[in-house]
Scaffold this motif. Structure first.
Motif, PDB file in Angstrom:
ATOM      1  N   TYR A   1      -8.325  -6.302 -10.081  1.00 28.43           N
ATOM      2  CA  TYR A   1      -7.781  -6.711  -8.766  1.00 28.43           C
ATOM      3  C   TYR A   1      -8.853  -6.681  -7.669  1.00 28.43           C
ATOM      4  O   TYR A   1      -8.596  -6.182  -6.579  1.00 28.43           O
ATOM      5  CB  TYR A   1      -6.614  -5.806  -8.351  1.00 28.43           C
ATOM      6  CG  TYR A   1      -5.383  -5.907  -9.209  1.00 28.43           C
ATOM      7  CD1 TYR A   1      -4.634  -7.077  -9.241  1.00 28.43           C
ATOM      8  CD2 TYR A   1      -4.967  -4.833  -9.975  1.00 28.43           C
ATOM      9  CE1 TYR A   1      -3.488  -7.160 -10.025  1.00 28.43           C
ATOM     10  CE2 TYR A   1      -3.824  -4.905 -10.763  1.00 28.43           C
ATOM     11  CZ  TYR A   1      -3.089  -6.070 -10.788  1.00 28.43           C
ATOM     12  OH  TYR A   1      -1.958  -6.148 -11.567  1.00 28.43           O
TER      13      TYR A   1
ATOM     14  N   GLY B   1     -11.332  -3.862  -3.407  1.00 25.29           N
ATOM     15  CA  GLY B   1     -10.490  -3.597  -4.574  1.00 25.29           C
ATOM     16  C   GLY B   1     -11.289  -3.111  -5.783  1.00 25.29           C
ATOM     17  O   GLY B   1     -12.467  -2.794  -5.696  1.00 25.29           O
TER      18      GLY B   1
ATOM     19  N   SER C   1      -1.890   1.803 -10.356  1.00 32.88           N
ATOM     20  CA  SER C   1      -2.969   2.040  -9.395  1.00 32.88           C
ATOM     21  C   SER C   1      -3.917   3.102  -9.947  1.00 32.88           C
ATOM     22  O   SER C   1      -3.608   3.766 -10.936  1.00 32.88           O
ATOM     23  CB  SER C   1      -2.383   2.489  -8.054  1.00 32.88           C
ATOM     24  OG  SER C   1      -1.611   3.663  -8.232  1.00 32.88           O
TER      25      SER C   1
ATOM     26  N   TRP D   1       0.861  -1.182   0.000  1.00 27.06           N
ATOM     27  CA  TRP D   1       0.000   0.000   0.000  1.00 27.06           C
ATOM     28  C   TRP D   1       0.908   1.246   0.000  1.00 27.06           C
ATOM     29  O   TRP D   1       2.063   1.169   0.468  1.00 27.06           O
ATOM     30  CB  TRP D   1      -0.860   0.042   1.260  1.00 27.06           C
ATOM     31  CG  TRP D   1      -1.902  -1.023   1.404  1.00 27.06           C
ATOM     32  CD1 TRP D   1      -1.720  -2.366   1.306  1.00 27.06           C
ATOM     33  CD2 TRP D   1      -3.288  -0.823   1.705  1.00 27.06           C
ATOM     34  NE1 TRP D   1      -2.900  -3.021   1.534  1.00 27.06           N
ATOM     35  CE2 TRP D   1      -3.888  -2.104   1.791  1.00 27.06           C
ATOM     36  CE3 TRP D   1      -4.084   0.294   1.943  1.00 27.06           C
ATOM     37  CZ2 TRP D   1      -5.239  -2.278   2.079  1.00 27.06           C
ATOM     38  CZ3 TRP D   1      -5.435   0.118   2.236  1.00 27.06           C
ATOM     39  CH2 TRP D   1      -6.005  -1.152   2.288  1.00 27.06           C
TER      40      TRP D   1
ATOM     41  N   ARG E   1      -7.595   0.262  -6.895  1.00 28.21           N
ATOM     42  CA  ARG E   1      -6.570   0.181  -5.850  1.00 28.21           C
ATOM     43  C   ARG E   1      -5.761   1.471  -5.694  1.00 28.21           C
ATOM     44  O   ARG E   1      -5.536   2.205  -6.650  1.00 28.21           O
ATOM     45  CB  ARG E   1      -5.615  -0.983  -6.125  1.00 28.21           C
ATOM     46  CG  ARG E   1      -5.003  -0.939  -7.495  1.00 28.21           C
ATOM     47  CD  ARG E   1      -3.646  -1.626  -7.597  1.00 28.21           C
ATOM     48  NE  ARG E   1      -3.590  -3.002  -7.179  1.00 28.21           N
ATOM     49  CZ  ARG E   1      -2.587  -3.821  -7.513  1.00 28.21           C
ATOM     50  NH1 ARG E   1      -1.606  -3.386  -8.306  1.00 28.21           N
ATOM     51  NH2 ARG E   1      -2.556  -5.047  -7.069  1.00 28.21           N
TER      52      ARG E   1
ATOM     53  N   PRO F   1      -4.464 -10.286  -4.645  1.00 24.16           N
ATOM     54  CA  PRO F   1      -5.005  -9.642  -5.846  1.00 24.16           C
ATOM     55  C   PRO F   1      -4.496 -10.307  -7.123  1.00 24.16           C
ATOM     56  O   PRO F   1      -3.340 -10.694  -7.204  1.00 24.16           O
ATOM     57  CB  PRO F   1      -4.467  -8.206  -5.734  1.00 24.16           C
ATOM     58  CG  PRO F   1      -3.247  -8.309  -4.881  1.00 24.16           C
ATOM     59  CD  PRO F   1      -3.474  -9.452  -3.951  1.00 24.16           C
TER      60      PRO F   1
ATOM     61  N   SER G   1     -13.391  -0.099  -2.500  1.00 18.13           N
ATOM     62  CA  SER G   1     -12.696  -0.197  -3.792  1.00 18.13           C
ATOM     63  C   SER G   1     -11.196   0.054  -3.728  1.00 18.13           C
ATOM     64  O   SER G   1     -10.460  -0.426  -4.586  1.00 18.13           O
ATOM     65  CB  SER G   1     -13.248   0.839  -4.778  1.00 18.13           C
ATOM     66  OG  SER G   1     -14.610   0.896  -4.735  1.00 18.13           O
ATOM     67  N   VAL G   2     -10.733   0.845  -2.771  1.00 13.08           N
ATOM     68  CA  VAL G   2      -9.349   1.331  -2.871  1.00 13.08           C
ATOM     69  C   VAL G   2      -8.323   0.392  -2.214  1.00 13.08           C
ATOM     70  O   VAL G   2      -7.128   0.685  -2.219  1.00 13.08           O
ATOM     71  CB  VAL G   2      -9.201   2.760  -2.273  1.00 13.08           C
ATOM     72  CG1 VAL G   2     -10.106   3.729  -3.018  1.00 13.08           C
ATOM     73  CG2 VAL G   2      -9.470   2.786  -0.782  1.00 13.08           C
ATOM     74  N   PHE G   3      -8.774  -0.742  -1.683  1.00 12.99           N
ATOM     75  CA  PHE G   3      -7.837  -1.637  -0.998  1.00 12.99           C
ATOM     76  C   PHE G   3      -6.824  -2.223  -1.997  1.00 12.99           C
ATOM     77  O   PHE G   3      -7.200  -2.759  -3.038  1.00 12.99           O
ATOM     78  CB  PHE G   3      -8.591  -2.780  -0.306  1.00 12.99           C
ATOM     79  CG  PHE G   3      -9.178  -2.394   1.025  1.00 12.99           C
ATOM     80  CD1 PHE G   3      -9.893  -1.214   1.180  1.00 12.99           C
ATOM     81  CD2 PHE G   3      -9.021  -3.217   2.142  1.00 12.99           C
ATOM     82  CE1 PHE G   3     -10.447  -0.846   2.403  1.00 12.99           C
ATOM     83  CE2 PHE G   3      -9.559  -2.863   3.371  1.00 12.99           C
ATOM     84  CZ  PHE G   3     -10.277  -1.682   3.508  1.00 12.99           C
ATOM     85  N   THR G   4      -5.551  -2.147  -1.634  1.00 13.66           N
ATOM     86  CA  THR G   4      -4.492  -2.693  -2.484  1.00 13.66           C
ATOM     87  C   THR G   4      -4.381  -4.204  -2.270  1.00 13.66           C
ATOM     88  O   THR G   4      -4.149  -4.962  -3.212  1.00 13.66           O
ATOM     89  CB  THR G   4      -3.144  -2.011  -2.132  1.00 13.66           C
ATOM     90  OG1 THR G   4      -3.357  -0.601  -2.069  1.00 13.66           O
ATOM     91  CG2 THR G   4      -2.080  -2.327  -3.163  1.00 13.66           C
ATOM     92  N   THR G   5      -4.507  -4.614  -1.021  1.00 17.71           N
ATOM     93  CA  THR G   5      -4.603  -6.045  -0.685  1.00 17.71           C
ATOM     94  C   THR G   5      -5.758  -6.194   0.304  1.00 17.71           C
ATOM     95  O   THR G   5      -6.272  -5.194   0.825  1.00 17.71           O
ATOM     96  CB  THR G   5      -3.296  -6.580  -0.052  1.00 17.71           C
ATOM     97  OG1 THR G   5      -2.974  -5.760   1.088  1.00 17.71           O
ATOM     98  CG2 THR G   5      -2.140  -6.543  -1.039  1.00 17.71           C
ATOM     99  N   SER G   6      -6.158  -7.433   0.557  1.00 14.07           N
ATOM    100  CA  SER G   6      -7.419  -7.609   1.301  1.00 14.07           C
ATOM    101  C   SER G   6      -7.234  -7.770   2.804  1.00 14.07           C
ATOM    102  O   SER G   6      -8.213  -7.702   3.550  1.00 14.07           O
ATOM    103  CB  SER G   6      -8.178  -8.815   0.757  1.00 14.07           C
ATOM    104  OG  SER G   6      -7.498 -10.021   1.059  1.00 14.07           O
TER     105      SER G   6
END
Ligand code: FAD
Ligand code: SF4
Length: 544
Positions: free
Chosen positions: A321, A478, A489, A138, A481, A414, A509-514
Motif C-alpha cells: 500500500y 505508506g 495494518s 486511519w 500503514r 492505496p 511509512s505509516v500513512f493509511t491514505t495519502s
C-alpha cells in the motif's frame, strides 16, 4: 564524554557534532533507552522529544551531519548530495522515478531539501472509508493530531495567512505570511480570482521574521538546495541540535543493515555499518524512521527464525500500500517574464478541489500549488516527463523566464499491488536492493485529468498559453500503514508494531491514505505524538 569536533555555526544555540571515530560512542556496549534509525523528518522530532523527556536516545543516520554554511551551496547539481542516491529498482505500469530527487540522506533527511510547504491534513483525510467507501480509515482522527499540529507550528514558527480558507484549522499561523509573494504566486492568484476559485498564500516552514537565532527568508529561492541562510526549517537545524544539548547522541554515515531480535521475540538493538566496519547498538526500544522505501526494506531484511517473513510482518503488509502523490507539473508560456527561479518556490495555493464532489466522477481531491522551478530541474522534467528533446527542448529552455508552472498534489488511493519488495540484486552492504512496484488506479487517473485541466484553466485565465505537462510524482507514503486491526495494518495508532511491542515505525511509512496535500507537517505531528507515547510508557517502565 565531550566530542571536540563541534561544527561552528553563526547562531548560538547550535552545538552540532561530527565525528568519525566510533570508539568514542556514548553508549558503546551499553543499552540505550531508544535507538532511532534515520534522523530525518520524523527521526529528528523523535530524537528531540525523547531526549527532552530525559531518555537515553541515540539516532543512527546513513548520511552525513551537514553543516549548512559549508555543505550547502546555491547550486542545483551540488544539491544532489542531499538526496538518497542508492539504486532503487522501479517497475509497474507507472514506475516511480528514484533518483537524486526523492528522499533525503543525512541528518535532517528530506527536510534539508524540501520546499517548506506546510499543510495540515483535513478531517476527511482520516475517514476516507467512512465518507467515500474506499481505502481505509486511519485509527486516529484529525482531533488526535490537532494539538501536535499546533505544537509543531509553534516550535518552528510556521509563517502563513491570517485566514486559511480550507480544513479544520483556518489560522492564524504563529508568524505572518511571507511577502512579497513571487511573480508566479501573483499570476496564480489572479488566475484563480478571474475564475472565482479561492486562493491563499501558502503556509510555510520558512521564517517571515527572526526566530531562535535564525534570520527571515531572503527569497533567494534555493530551498531545495538546502537553504544556506537557515531561514527554512529542517530538523537538522531545529530539533537535532536541541536534542544533542539534552544529551542525545547522533551517529552519522552509518547504515543500519539489520534489527536484532532476542530469544523472547523482542527487538534488542541494531547492527550498522560505518566505513566498512560493523557495529551494534543495543536498545530497549527501536524506532525505524527511514522513509517509505528504506523502512520496509530494513524490516524485511531483518527476517530471522522467529520472524521468517521479516519484522512486524504477520499481516504480510510490510511494504504494501505505498502511495506517491500525483505531482503533475502544468506549464504555460506567458508574454511577460515570470522568472520561475525567483523567490521561495511555493507561495500560493488553492484547496478548492480538496474534498470529494460526486459530480466529478472520482473521490477525494487535490491541492494546486503555484510553483517555481530552476533551469536544470525544468530541463530534466521537460525532457524526461514531457518528452521534448533537441531543438524543441533548447527552444523551451531559451524561453525559461517566460514559463509559469502549477503543480498538482493529488491524493492517490492505496492499492495492495503497489509495494516495496526486496529484489535479488545486492548493494555494497550485502542488503537486497529495494524494488518498487507502482500503477495508478482509475480513480487516480480521473483525479489527475481533473487537476491538470483546472491548472490549465487557471493559467489561461491569467493569459498563459498552455504549453506542456510533465507527469511527475512526489512524496512517497505508506508501506507500514497504521490501523487498529493487526490483520489489516502494521502499526497501531501510536506507531507501535502490532507484533513486537518494543519496535516502533514512524515517518512517511505509516500513512493509511495519502491525503491531498504535502505531508510533512502530518509526518512531524505523528512523530511528536509517538514521542509523547513512548516517553509515557518508558516512565511507567514497560513497553507491553
Ligand atoms: C524535492 C522535494 C521537495 C519536497 N517538498 C516538500 C514540501 O514542500 N512539503 C512537504 O510536506 N513535503 C515535501 N517533501 C517530502 C518530504 O521531504 C518527506 O515527506 C519527508 O522528509 C519524509 O520524512 P521521513 O522522516 O519519513 O523520511 P526522511 O526525512 O527521508 O528521513 C529518513 C532518514 O533515514 C535515513 N535512513 C534511511 N535508511 C537508513 C538506514 N538503513 N540506516 C540509517 N539511516 C537510514 C535517511 O538517510 C534519511 O535521513 C519534499 C520532497 C522532495 C524530494
Ligand atoms: S528562499 Fe528563503 S527559505 Fe528558500 S533558500 Fe532562500 S532564504 Fe532559504
Amino acid at each position: 564524554m565531550e566530542y571536540k569536533t563541534s561544527v561552528k555555526h553563526n547562531y548560538d544555540h547550535y552545538k552540532g557534532h561530527r565525528y568519525d571515530n566510533l570508539d568514542h560512542r556514548k553508549y558503546g556496549d551499553k543499552e540505550a533507552d531508544v535507538c532511532i534509525i534515520g534522523v530525518g523528518a520524523a527521526g529528528g522530532v523523535l530524537l528531540y522529544e525523547l531526549a527532552n523527556a530525559g531518555l537515553d536516545v541515540v539516532g543512527i543516520e546513513a548520511g552525513p551531519f551537514w553543516d549548512p554554511q559549508t555543505d550547502f551551496a546555491s547550486d542545483e547539481l551540488h544539491a544532489y548530495s542531499l538526496n538518497w542516491q542508492d539504486t532503487r529498482l522501479s517497475t509497474g505500469n507507472d514506475p516511480l522515478k528514484f533518483g537524486p530527487n526523492n528522499s533525503g540522506r543525512g541528518v535532517g533527511g528530506g527536510t534539508t531539501h524540501f520546499t517548506g510547504v506546510f499543510y495540515r491534513f483535513h478531517e476527511s483525510d482520516f475517514r476516507v472509508k467512512s465518507t467515500d467507501g474506499v481505502a481505509e480509515d486511519w485509527p486516529i482522527s484529525y482531533q488526535d493530531l490537532a494539538p501536535y499540529y499546533d505544537k509543531i507550528e509553534n516550535d518552528i514558527k510556521v509563517s502563513g495567512p491570517k485566514h486559511f480558507p480550507w480544513g479544520a484549522f483556518n489560522g492564524p499561523y504563529p508568524y505572518p505570511e511571507r511577502e512579497p509573494i513571487s511573480a508566479m504566486a501573483q499570476v496564480f492568484r489572479e488566475g484563480c480570482e478571474n475564475l472565482g476559485i479561492r486562493s491563499s498564500t501558502t503556509p510555510l516552514a520558512i521564517l517571515s521574521a527572526p526566530f531562535d537565532g535564525r534570520p527571515p527568508c531572503t527569497n533567494r529561492g534555493f530551498c531545495n538546495e538546502g537553504c544556506l541562510p537557515n531561514a527554512k526549517f529542517s530538523t537538522l537545524i531545529q530539533h537535532v541540535p536541541k536534542a544533542i544539548d539534552k544529551g542525545a547522541e547522533v551517529i552519522t554515515d552509518s547504515m543500519v543493515t539489520r534489527i536484532m531480535v532476542d530469544k523472547s521475540g523482542k527487538v534488542s538493538g541494531v547492527e550498522f555499518s560505518h566505513k566498512g566496519e560493523y557495529y551494534q547498538q543495543k536498545a530497549k526500544i527501536v524506532i525505524v524512521a527511514a522513509f517509505a522505501v528504506e523502512t520496509p526494506r530494513l524490516l524485511l531484511n531483518s527476517a530471522c527464525p522467529q520472524f521468517p517473513d521479516g519484522l512486524a510482518n504477520s499481516s504480510g503488509l510490510v511494504g504494501k500500500y505505498i502511495m506517491p502523490h500525483s505531482g503533475h507539473d502544468v506549464y504555460a508560456k506567458f508574454d511577460e517574464e515570470i522568472r520561475l527561479y525567483k523567490g521561495t518556490p511555493v507561495m500560493a495555493c488553492t484547496q478548492d478541489f480538496y474534498e470529494s464532489d460526486a459530480k466529478r466522477g472520482f473521490v477525494r481531491g487535490y491541492t494546486l500549488n503555484a510553483h517555481g522551478n530552476r533551469p536544470l530541474a525544468m530541463a530534466k522534467v521537460t525532457a524526461l516527463d514531457a518528452g521534448y528533446w533537441g531543438k524543441d527542448l533548447r527552444e523551451i529552455m531559451l524561453n525559461f523566464n517566460f514559463y509559469g508552472m502549477i503543480t498538482l498534489v493529488g491524493e492517490v488511493l492505496p492499492h495492495i499491488e503497489n509495494k516495496v519488495i526486496l529484489s535479488d540484486q545486492k548493494d555494497e552492504y550485502g542488503m537486497p536492493r529495494p524494488e518498487i512496484h507502482f500503477t495508478y488506479g482509475e480513480n487516480d487517473n480521473n483525479l489527475i485529468e481533473h487537476g491538470v485541466e483546472k491548472a490549465n484553466q487557471i493559467l489561461k485565465a491569467r493569459k498563459g498559453k498552455p504549453a506542456f505537462v510533465a507527469a511527475d510524482t512526489g512524496h512517497l507514503l505508506g508501506g507500514c500503514r497504521m490501523g487498529d486491526d493487526p490483520e489489516k495494518s502494521v502499526v497501531n495508532s501510536f506507531c507501535q508494531s502490532h507484533d513486537i511491542p518494543n519496535l516502533f515505525i514512524c515517518g512517511a511509512s505509516v500513512f493509511t491514505t495519502s491525503g491531498g496535500a504535502n505531508p510533512t507537517e502530518t509526518i512531524l505531528a505523528i512523530a511528536a505524538r509517538t514521542g509523547d507515547y513512548i516517553a509515557d510508557i518508558a516512565r511507567k517502565g514497560s513497553v507491553e
